[in-house]
Design a protein around this motif. Structure first.
Motif, mmCIF file in Angstrom:
data_model
loop_
_atom_site.group_PDB
_atom_site.id
_atom_site.type_symbol
_atom_site.label_atom_id
_atom_site.label_comp_id
_atom_site.label_asym_id
_atom_site.label_seq_id
_atom_site.Cartn_x
_atom_site.Cartn_y
_atom_site.Cartn_z
ATOM 1 N N MET A 102 128.327 58.035 -14.272
ATOM 2 C CA MET A 102 127.404 59.041 -14.792
ATOM 3 C C MET A 102 126.069 58.955 -14.082
ATOM 4 O O MET A 102 125.472 59.983 -13.723
ATOM 5 N N LEU A 103 125.588 57.720 -13.842
ATOM 6 C CA LEU A 103 124.319 57.552 -13.132
ATOM 7 C C LEU A 103 124.414 58.085 -11.705
ATOM 8 O O LEU A 103 123.477 58.711 -11.199
ATOM 9 N N LEU A 104 125.581 57.860 -11.053
ATOM 10 C CA LEU A 104 125.762 58.378 -9.691
ATOM 11 C C LEU A 104 125.737 59.898 -9.675
ATOM 12 O O LEU A 104 125.148 60.522 -8.784
ATOM 13 N N GLU A 105 126.375 60.506 -10.712
ATOM 14 C CA GLU A 105 126.337 61.964 -10.813
ATOM 15 C C GLU A 105 124.910 62.455 -10.960
ATOM 16 O O GLU A 105 124.522 63.466 -10.363
ATOM 17 N N LEU A 106 124.117 61.738 -11.752
ATOM 18 C CA LEU A 106 122.713 62.123 -11.924
ATOM 19 C C LEU A 106 121.979 62.075 -10.593
ATOM 20 O O LEU A 106 121.226 62.990 -10.253
ATOM 21 N N GLY A 107 122.238 60.996 -9.825
ATOM 22 C CA GLY A 107 121.589 60.881 -8.530
ATOM 23 C C GLY A 107 121.973 62.032 -7.617
ATOM 24 O O GLY A 107 121.123 62.630 -6.952
ATOM 25 N N ALA A 108 123.278 62.398 -7.639
ATOM 26 C CA ALA A 108 123.732 63.510 -6.802
ATOM 27 C C ALA A 108 123.077 64.814 -7.231
ATOM 28 O O ALA A 108 122.748 65.669 -6.407
ATOM 29 N N LEU A 109 122.861 64.960 -8.554
ATOM 30 C CA LEU A 109 122.266 66.197 -9.071
ATOM 31 C C LEU A 109 120.797 66.292 -8.699
ATOM 32 O O LEU A 109 120.318 67.329 -8.245
ATOM 33 N N LEU A 110 120.073 65.179 -8.894
ATOM 34 C CA LEU A 110 118.622 65.235 -8.725
ATOM 35 C C LEU A 110 118.219 65.242 -7.262
ATOM 36 O O LEU A 110 117.236 65.872 -6.888
ATOM 37 N N PHE A 111 118.957 64.525 -6.426
ATOM 38 C CA PHE A 111 118.562 64.431 -5.028
ATOM 39 C C PHE A 111 119.425 65.311 -4.152
ATOM 40 O O PHE A 111 119.491 65.128 -2.950
ATOM 41 N N GLY A 112 120.114 66.285 -4.762
ATOM 42 C CA GLY A 112 120.993 67.152 -4.003
ATOM 43 C C GLY A 112 120.361 68.496 -3.690
ATOM 44 O O GLY A 112 121.027 69.514 -3.699
ATOM 45 N N GLY A 113 119.065 68.523 -3.482
ATOM 46 C CA GLY A 113 118.438 69.761 -3.059
ATOM 47 C C GLY A 113 118.024 70.684 -4.178
ATOM 48 O O GLY A 113 117.774 71.866 -3.965
ATOM 49 N N LEU A 114 117.926 70.167 -5.427
ATOM 50 C CA LEU A 114 117.465 70.983 -6.541
ATOM 51 C C LEU A 114 115.943 71.110 -6.458
ATOM 52 O O LEU A 114 115.251 70.108 -6.314
ATOM 53 N N GLN A 115 115.439 72.333 -6.500
ATOM 54 C CA GLN A 115 113.991 72.538 -6.347
ATOM 55 C C GLN A 115 113.398 73.125 -7.616
ATOM 56 O O GLN A 115 113.893 74.125 -8.133
ATOM 57 N N VAL A 116 112.367 72.487 -8.149
ATOM 58 C CA VAL A 116 111.654 73.017 -9.310
ATOM 59 C C VAL A 116 110.177 72.988 -8.972
ATOM 60 O O VAL A 116 109.672 71.989 -8.471
ATOM 61 N N ASP A 117 109.492 74.131 -9.219
ATOM 62 C CA ASP A 117 108.063 74.178 -8.904
ATOM 63 C C ASP A 117 107.284 73.297 -9.871
ATOM 64 O O ASP A 117 107.514 73.350 -11.077
ATOM 65 N N PRO A 118 106.344 72.503 -9.364
ATOM 66 C CA PRO A 118 105.503 71.726 -10.280
ATOM 67 C C PRO A 118 104.527 72.630 -11.012
ATOM 68 O O PRO A 118 104.019 73.611 -10.457
#
Lengths: 177, 108
Positions: A102-118
């Motif tokens: 599950m933690l690996l999936e989270l890493g793939a999700l967060l560092f997989g090019g997801l962009q959110v404006d600050p």
């Protein structure tokens, strides 16, 4: 803004470290103290995110009510056994492997090019929350009050059960003496 | 405020709570793990609500807190009853409903 970042990430770090120390403490009372610290740090994080109402609710509900319940039960429980962490227990491994996945999936999700404006945090005060709570979510408030009533009835039923058991046990002990 | 970083913290809290439930089999620690998981979910709801500048996230997290409180009131009492009646404080010792078998595999 610099100070905001410093205090916010410090309180997040305190919350995460105190929660993680629940894995290693031996006594439930120490765990309750760590959990209280984590909740206070989270209340500070909510305040800094711009939600003062939820920050106060966190203090009142979690620290004031739930942790008091925990401490009461720890003080009233007759068994004082402690079980430290045992990683050589084989029945733990499947769950831990799934957790790591599950933690690996989270890493793939967060560092997989997801962009959110600050964004800059904006304070949403209790007036807006109250208007929404008693306007749009009126029915949900009624449902949650019914749930609280059901919890109250259930707790009273079980507590009566507990009391009767003790009363029945007391005369036997006196006869034994 | 970077939403992804806050969501990462909330997920970390959720994973820590799950690990506490999986690793510590004591009843009180299982309940504490559930509380940590709920806190992670509440942090995610508040952060998302602040990101979209709406109060819905705060309402949702208030409901989550109330549900967690009412759930905990009953489960803590059940934990105390299990201490008193069954003299058990670990969830893997709560196996009073099991069948006992003799050496040939027959029910006793």
């Amino acid at each position: 803004m610099m100070l905001w970042h410093f205090v916010f990430w410090l309180s997040c770090a305190v919350a995460v470290v105190c929660s993680a120390s629940l894995l290693f403490v031996r006594k439930p009372m120490h765990g309750a103290v760590y959990l209280t610290t984590a909740m206070c740090a989270l209340a500070l994080a909510f305040y800094l995110l711009g939600a003062p109402f939820i920050a106060m609710m966190q203090l009142i509900l979690y620290v004031g009510a739930i942790m008091v319940l925990f401490v009461f039960v720890i003080m009233l429980s007759p068994l004082q056994e402690t079980f430290p962490l045992q990683l050589q227990d084989r029945s733990l491994w499947p769950g831990l492997i799934l957790l790591i996945l599950m933690l690996l999936e989270l890493g793939a999700l967060l560092f997989g090019g997801l962009q959110v404006d600050p964004t800059t945090p904006q304070i949403i005060d209790s007036k807006a929350v109250g208007e929404l709570l008693f306007g749009h979510y009126k029915l949900a408030v009624e449902a949650i009050s019914t749930l609280l009533l059901a919890a109250l009835v259930g707790v009273m039923y079980f507590a009566r059960h507990l009391q009767r058991h003790q009363e029945r046990k007391l005369p036997e002990q006196q006869e034994a003496k | 405020m970077n939403l992804l970083a806050v969501l990462f913290v909330s997920f970390l809290l959720f994973a820590i709570g799950l690990a506490v439930i999986l690793v510590r089999r004591q009843l009180l620690f299982v309940l504490m793990g559930i509380e940590v998981m709920t806190n992670g979910a509440v942090l995610a709801a508040v952060a998302a609500g602040q990101y979209w500048h709406s109060a819905d996230g705060q309402v949702l997290s208030l409901f989550m807190m109330l549900v967690a409180g009412s759930e905990l009131a009953i489960t803590l009492l059940l934990a105390m009853l299990s201490y008193r009646y069954l003299k058990v404080s670990r969830i893997d010792q709560m196996n009073q409903l099991q069948d006992k078998l003799d050496k040939e595999g027959q029910l006793l």
